[in-house]
Scaffold this active site. Structure first.
Site, PDB file in Angstrom:
ATOM      1  N   GLY A   1       0.802  -1.224   0.000  1.00  0.00           N
ATOM      2  CA  GLY A   1       0.000   0.000   0.000  1.00  0.00           C
ATOM      3  C   GLY A   1       0.835   1.275   0.000  1.00  0.00           C
ATOM      4  O   GLY A   1       1.852   1.392  -0.701  1.00  0.00           O
ATOM      5  N   ILE A   2       0.400   2.237   0.784  1.00  0.00           N
ATOM      6  CA  ILE A   2       1.015   3.563   0.818  1.00  0.00           C
ATOM      7  C   ILE A   2       2.468   3.477   1.295  1.00  0.00           C
ATOM      8  O   ILE A   2       3.357   4.150   0.766  1.00  0.00           O
ATOM      9  CB  ILE A   2       0.189   4.498   1.732  1.00  0.00           C
ATOM     10  CG1 ILE A   2      -1.180   4.772   1.088  1.00  0.00           C
ATOM     11  CG2 ILE A   2       0.938   5.798   2.014  1.00  0.00           C
ATOM     12  CD1 ILE A   2      -2.188   5.452   2.010  1.00  0.00           C
TER      13      ILE A   2
ATOM     14  N   ASP B   1       7.037  -6.066  14.960  1.00  0.00           N
ATOM     15  CA  ASP B   1       5.655  -5.664  15.240  1.00  0.00           C
ATOM     16  C   ASP B   1       5.743  -4.421  16.125  1.00  0.00           C
ATOM     17  O   ASP B   1       6.314  -4.478  17.222  1.00  0.00           O
ATOM     18  CB  ASP B   1       4.912  -6.805  15.965  1.00  0.00           C
ATOM     19  CG  ASP B   1       3.446  -6.467  16.153  1.00  0.00           C
ATOM     20  OD1 ASP B   1       3.126  -5.297  16.468  1.00  0.00           O
ATOM     21  OD2 ASP B   1       2.610  -7.372  15.971  1.00  0.00           O
TER      22      ASP B   1
ATOM     23  N   ASN C   1       3.655   5.165   9.300  1.00  0.00           N
ATOM     24  CA  ASN C   1       2.597   4.833   8.346  1.00  0.00           C
ATOM     25  C   ASN C   1       1.763   3.618   8.754  1.00  0.00           C
ATOM     26  O   ASN C   1       0.591   3.533   8.394  1.00  0.00           O
ATOM     27  CB  ASN C   1       3.253   4.597   6.970  1.00  0.00           C
ATOM     28  CG  ASN C   1       2.315   3.936   5.987  1.00  0.00           C
ATOM     29  OD1 ASN C   1       1.424   4.585   5.440  1.00  0.00           O
ATOM     30  ND2 ASN C   1       2.487   2.640   5.769  1.00  0.00           N
ATOM     31  N   ALA C   2       2.365   2.676   9.503  1.00  0.00           N
ATOM     32  CA  ALA C   2       1.633   1.437   9.822  1.00  0.00           C
ATOM     33  C   ALA C   2       0.310   1.784  10.492  1.00  0.00           C
ATOM     34  O   ALA C   2       0.252   2.635  11.377  1.00  0.00           O
ATOM     35  CB  ALA C   2       2.474   0.556  10.746  1.00  0.00           C
TER      36      ALA C   2
ATOM     37  N   LYS D   1     -16.525  -1.755  13.207  1.00  0.00           N
ATOM     38  CA  LYS D   1     -17.796  -2.255  13.772  1.00  0.00           C
ATOM     39  C   LYS D   1     -18.461  -1.048  14.413  1.00  0.00           C
ATOM     40  O   LYS D   1     -17.773  -0.196  14.988  1.00  0.00           O
ATOM     41  CB  LYS D   1     -17.556  -3.298  14.898  1.00  0.00           C
ATOM     42  CG  LYS D   1     -17.357  -4.712  14.436  1.00  0.00           C
ATOM     43  CD  LYS D   1     -18.680  -5.402  14.130  1.00  0.00           C
ATOM     44  CE  LYS D   1     -18.383  -6.824  13.644  1.00  0.00           C
ATOM     45  NZ  LYS D   1     -19.340  -7.326  12.707  1.00  0.00           N
TER      46      LYS D   1
ATOM     47  N   ASN E   1     -16.827   8.614  10.900  1.00  0.00           N
ATOM     48  CA  ASN E   1     -17.341   7.627   9.949  1.00  0.00           C
ATOM     49  C   ASN E   1     -18.045   6.532  10.739  1.00  0.00           C
ATOM     50  O   ASN E   1     -17.471   6.015  11.696  1.00  0.00           O
ATOM     51  CB  ASN E   1     -16.154   7.033   9.162  1.00  0.00           C
ATOM     52  CG  ASN E   1     -16.585   6.475   7.838  1.00  0.00           C
ATOM     53  OD1 ASN E   1     -17.663   6.814   7.336  1.00  0.00           O
ATOM     54  ND2 ASN E   1     -15.768   5.626   7.260  1.00  0.00           N
TER      55      ASN E   1
ATOM     56  N   TYR F   1     -11.131   3.819  14.871  1.00  0.00           N
ATOM     57  CA  TYR F   1     -10.173   4.315  13.867  1.00  0.00           C
ATOM     58  C   TYR F   1     -10.140   5.851  13.866  1.00  0.00           C
ATOM     59  O   TYR F   1      -9.073   6.468  13.890  1.00  0.00           O
ATOM     60  CB  TYR F   1     -10.590   3.781  12.496  1.00  0.00           C
ATOM     61  CG  TYR F   1      -9.665   4.126  11.350  1.00  0.00           C
ATOM     62  CD1 TYR F   1      -8.430   3.499  11.207  1.00  0.00           C
ATOM     63  CD2 TYR F   1     -10.041   5.067  10.392  1.00  0.00           C
ATOM     64  CE1 TYR F   1      -7.595   3.799  10.144  1.00  0.00           C
ATOM     65  CE2 TYR F   1      -9.214   5.374   9.326  1.00  0.00           C
ATOM     66  CZ  TYR F   1      -7.991   4.741   9.198  1.00  0.00           C
ATOM     67  OH  TYR F   1      -7.167   5.047   8.140  1.00  0.00           O
TER      68      TYR F   1
ATOM     69  N   THR G   1      -6.150   1.163  -2.311  1.00  0.00           N
ATOM     70  CA  THR G   1      -5.267   0.157  -1.710  1.00  0.00           C
ATOM     71  C   THR G   1      -6.116  -1.053  -1.310  1.00  0.00           C
ATOM     72  O   THR G   1      -7.331  -1.031  -1.465  1.00  0.00           O
ATOM     73  CB  THR G   1      -4.578   0.686  -0.431  1.00  0.00           C
ATOM     74  OG1 THR G   1      -5.595   0.948   0.539  1.00  0.00           O
ATOM     75  CG2 THR G   1      -3.760   1.929  -0.684  1.00  0.00           C
TER      76      THR G   1
HETATM   77  P1  NAD Z   1      -2.316  -1.253   4.264  1.00  0.00           P
HETATM   78  O1  NAD Z   1      -3.200  -2.091   5.109  1.00  0.00           O
HETATM   79  O2  NAD Z   1      -2.247  -1.541   2.801  1.00  0.00           O
HETATM   80  O3  NAD Z   1      -0.825  -1.279   4.869  1.00  0.00           O
HETATM   81  C1  NAD Z   1      -0.570  -1.101   6.239  1.00  0.00           C
HETATM   82  C2  NAD Z   1       0.722  -1.826   6.601  1.00  0.00           C
HETATM   83  O4  NAD Z   1       0.914  -1.654   8.020  1.00  0.00           O
HETATM   84  C3  NAD Z   1       0.657  -3.320   6.318  1.00  0.00           C
HETATM   85  O5  NAD Z   1       1.770  -3.721   5.551  1.00  0.00           O
HETATM   86  C4  NAD Z   1       0.655  -3.949   7.685  1.00  0.00           C
HETATM   87  O6  NAD Z   1       1.294  -5.219   7.744  1.00  0.00           O
HETATM   88  C5  NAD Z   1       1.409  -2.899   8.497  1.00  0.00           C
HETATM   89  N1  NAD Z   1       1.130  -3.078   9.945  1.00  0.00           N
HETATM   90  C6  NAD Z   1      -0.078  -3.221  10.524  1.00  0.00           C
HETATM   91  N2  NAD Z   1       0.077  -3.457  11.830  1.00  0.00           N
HETATM   92  C7  NAD Z   1       1.410  -3.453  12.087  1.00  0.00           C
HETATM   93  C8  NAD Z   1       2.198  -3.671  13.240  1.00  0.00           C
HETATM   94  N3  NAD Z   1       1.618  -3.935  14.425  1.00  0.00           N
HETATM   95  N4  NAD Z   1       3.531  -3.593  13.131  1.00  0.00           N
HETATM   96  C9  NAD Z   1       4.134  -3.336  11.946  1.00  0.00           C
HETATM   97  N5  NAD Z   1       3.444  -3.143  10.807  1.00  0.00           N
HETATM   98  C10 NAD Z   1       2.099  -3.202  10.882  1.00  0.00           C
HETATM   99  O7  NAD Z   1      -2.743   0.251   4.543  1.00  0.00           O
HETATM  100  P2  NAD Z   1      -2.646   1.552   3.593  1.00  0.00           P
HETATM  101  O8  NAD Z   1      -3.957   1.712   2.934  1.00  0.00           O
HETATM  102  O9  NAD Z   1      -1.409   1.553   2.801  1.00  0.00           O
HETATM  103  O10 NAD Z   1      -2.570   2.684   4.734  1.00  0.00           O
HETATM  104  C11 NAD Z   1      -1.350   3.164   5.261  1.00  0.00           C
HETATM  105  C12 NAD Z   1      -1.678   4.244   6.287  1.00  0.00           C
HETATM  106  O11 NAD Z   1      -2.513   5.234   5.693  1.00  0.00           O
HETATM  107  C13 NAD Z   1      -2.467   3.710   7.499  1.00  0.00           C
HETATM  108  O12 NAD Z   1      -2.032   4.384   8.658  1.00  0.00           O
HETATM  109  C14 NAD Z   1      -3.895   4.101   7.157  1.00  0.00           C
HETATM  110  O13 NAD Z   1      -4.691   4.235   8.318  1.00  0.00           O
HETATM  111  C15 NAD Z   1      -3.689   5.413   6.442  1.00  0.00           C
HETATM  112  N6  NAD Z   1      -4.809   5.762   5.543  1.00  0.00           N
HETATM  113  C16 NAD Z   1      -5.111   5.010   4.439  1.00  0.00           C
HETATM  114  C17 NAD Z   1      -6.180   5.393   3.620  1.00  0.00           C
HETATM  115  C18 NAD Z   1      -6.566   4.637   2.366  1.00  0.00           C
HETATM  116  O14 NAD Z   1      -7.507   5.042   1.684  1.00  0.00           O
HETATM  117  N7  NAD Z   1      -5.884   3.561   2.003  1.00  0.00           N
HETATM  118  C19 NAD Z   1      -6.931   6.508   3.937  1.00  0.00           C
HETATM  119  C20 NAD Z   1      -6.612   7.237   5.076  1.00  0.00           C
HETATM  120  C21 NAD Z   1      -5.530   6.869   5.862  1.00  0.00           C
END
Ligand code: NAD
Length: 465
Positions: free
Chosen positions: A238-239, A281, A307-308, A314, A365, A371, A406
């Site tokens: 993802g991001i 983790d 970023n994680a 729910k 939301n 969240y 994503t």
């Molecule tokens: P994603 O789920 O594709 O990737 C998140 C990554 O974080 C995963 O690789 C996961 O393994 C890792 N992760 C989760 N828990 C972890 C832990 N305990 N330790 C280490 N790594 C961990 O998510 P994304 O869509 O790429 O989002 C990235 C960030 O952007 C997040 O913080 C998300 O909340 C935020 N975000 C995303 C969106 C969207 O539309 N995708 C919108 C707003 C905010």
């Protein structure tokens, strides 16, 4: 996940059928990829208007970025003449519509002055090319010396948000930059970024350039992050993955961190980027110490991108305790603990900290009380941490992504997903690489003027706007 309307809109015949039967066609956005160019505005014509104080800054900045500039009739031509001579670029004619408009509203003080917005934009805005860029510059309302001045400075915000909504169907964007009087020398990279295709999914947003963060702005230099260590958490997909790749293009030594279950994905990514895999983790009790020690071994940390993140949706009445507790620990608790360990050790003075909030955290939301609480907390943390780390020259910024394509958003039910995509000025979701562009800019020394703020990267989403 592919966007059917956008795909069809890319085909001329299908586009014409869609228009005939009244289906809105999302614009095809032009995006820049690869490392930052020295002259991102090469071949572009920018109209400049407004009677502000910044023309001596804007003129050489645009010339250095490669733009041909056409000052409006009411703009003092001196700085533009000097810049065009110094950079051997002719002053442009803007009759056929330009690629961008920069309006300097830093001297607006009275209601009558607001007429300049109409006078500059009205004759030109319809001729602005597709994927055009508008940047309005102003003083922050809090700096005004009278209630009328504050009201007039605030007017720019509504103007830009509305103009962004009008321009979106052509793939064009409009943003507002508040520039403090003592921070004008920090404007140039922000202007370059917003006027370029790199800012494709930033729309209708205010940014604030300040002198808060100690330090000096470097001139443009290729691979500005060479020799600097940047940590990206959640980098397996993802991001995070897109951002790790983008940072490496600027020369960064990227540490790609993700859960041990993703060890092979991050090992592959680290190999591709000549980076460093870190399977941890972030909620583990020893994670702050393990991460800080690894950063020390690498010679110190220039920037971290927290970023994680996870969702555990729910409605509140149906939410079990683990959904609340785990999410709050990943999205907030772990960030606070790791950030503290980095600040106390490897994080270098003059570095950058970038956090991921979300428009859900700003708007709320249903099904996401956990969240949204965590992401609103991240926004609050950013505002609080900015001034604390500023004396060390460490800038702290957050972004709040909107609908980004994503795995997280692919899992949303169809109806909600379609609404999320279309409820923005650009009628489509952003791509991880669009967010990566913004994160890379904020994690670079060019973002010196930006600290303590949250920038939405949402295509001007109506959600929470
Ligand atoms: P994603 O789920 O594709 O990737 C998140 C990554 O974080 C995963 O690789 C996961 O393994 C890792 N992760 C989760 N828990 C972890 C832990 N305990 N330790 C280490 N790594 C961990 O998510 P994304 O869509 O790429 O989002 C990235 C960030 O952007 C997040 O913080 C998300 O909340 C935020 N975000 C995303 C969106 C969207 O539309 N995708 C919108 C707003 C905010």
């Amino acid at each position: 996940m592919s966007d059917l309307l956008l795909d069809l809109g890319g085909n001329k015949a299908a586009r014409s059928v869609m228009s005939t039967i009244g289906i809105p066609v999302p614009p095809q956005l032009s995006r820049a990829r690869g490392p930052w160019e020295e002259r991102p505005l090469e071949g572009r014509t920018i109209l400049v208007g407004g009677s502000g104080h910044l023309h001596a800054t804007i003129a050489p900045a645009l010339a250095r970025a490669g733009a041909a500039v056409g000052p409006d009739d009411h703009v003092e031509r001196g700085p533009y003449r000097d810049a065009s001579e110094a950079f051997a670029r002719p002053i442009a004619g803007i009759e056929d519509g330009g690629h961008g408009i920069v309006f300097d509203g830093t001297a607006l003080a009275t209601v009558a002055d607001l007429r300049q917005l109409y006078d500059v934009f009205h004759p030109h805005v319809r001729a602005l090319r597709r994927n055009g860029r508008v940047v309005v510059l102003g003083r922050h309302p809090s700096a005004a010396s009278s209630p009328e001045g504050a009201a007039v400075a605030s007017a720019l915000d509504g103007f830009v948000r509305s103009l962004a909504k009008e321009l979106g169907r052509k793939g064009s964007t409009a943003n507002l930059v508040h520039v403090d009087a003592d921070a004008e020398d920090r404007l140039e990279p922000v202007l370059r970024f917003l006027l370029s295709d790199r800012s494709v999914y930033v729309d209708g947003q205010p940014l604030h350039v300040t002198a808060t963060c100690a330090g000096d702005l470097p001139a443009f230099s290729p691979r500005i992050l060479s020799g600097r260590v940047v940590l990206v958490t959640g980098a397996a997909q993802g991001i995070g993955r897109a951002t790790a790749r983008r940072l490496a293009l600027e020369g960064a030594k990227v540490v790609v961190l993700d859960r041990p279950a993703e060890a092979s994905a991050i090992a592959d990514l680290a190999r591709e980027l000549d980076g460093v895999p870190l399977p941890v983790d972030i909620t583990d009790a020893d994670a702050p110490q393990v991460i800080a020690e690894r950063m020390e071994e690498l010679g110190g940390l220039y920037a971290v991108i927290h970023n994680a993140g996870v969702t555990r949706d729910k409605t509140l009445g149906r939410m079990d305790e683990p959904r609340w507790d785990l999410l709050m620990d990943v999205n907030l608790g772990a960030i606070l603990r790791i950030q503290a360990a980095l600040e106390a050790g490897p994080l270098q003075d003059g570095g950058r900290v970038v956090l991921l909030s979300s428009i859900a955290g700003l708007a709320g939301n249903p099904g996401q009380t956990n969240y949204a609480a965590s992401k609103a907390a991240v926004a609050g943390l950013t505002r609080a941490l900015g001034p604390v780390l500023a004396p060390r020259g460490i800038g702290v910024c957050a972004i709040a992504p909107g609908f980004i394509e994503t795995r997280m958003t692919a899992a949303i039910p169809f109806g909600t997903r379609e609404a999320g995509r279309r409820l923005s000025n650009l009628s489509q979701g952003g791509l991880p690489a669009d967010v990566a562009e913004v994160l890379t800019f904020l994690a670079s020394p060019y973002a010196l003027g930006l600290t303590g703020g949250v920038l939405r990267v949402c295509g001007g989403s109506l959600i929470g706007a």
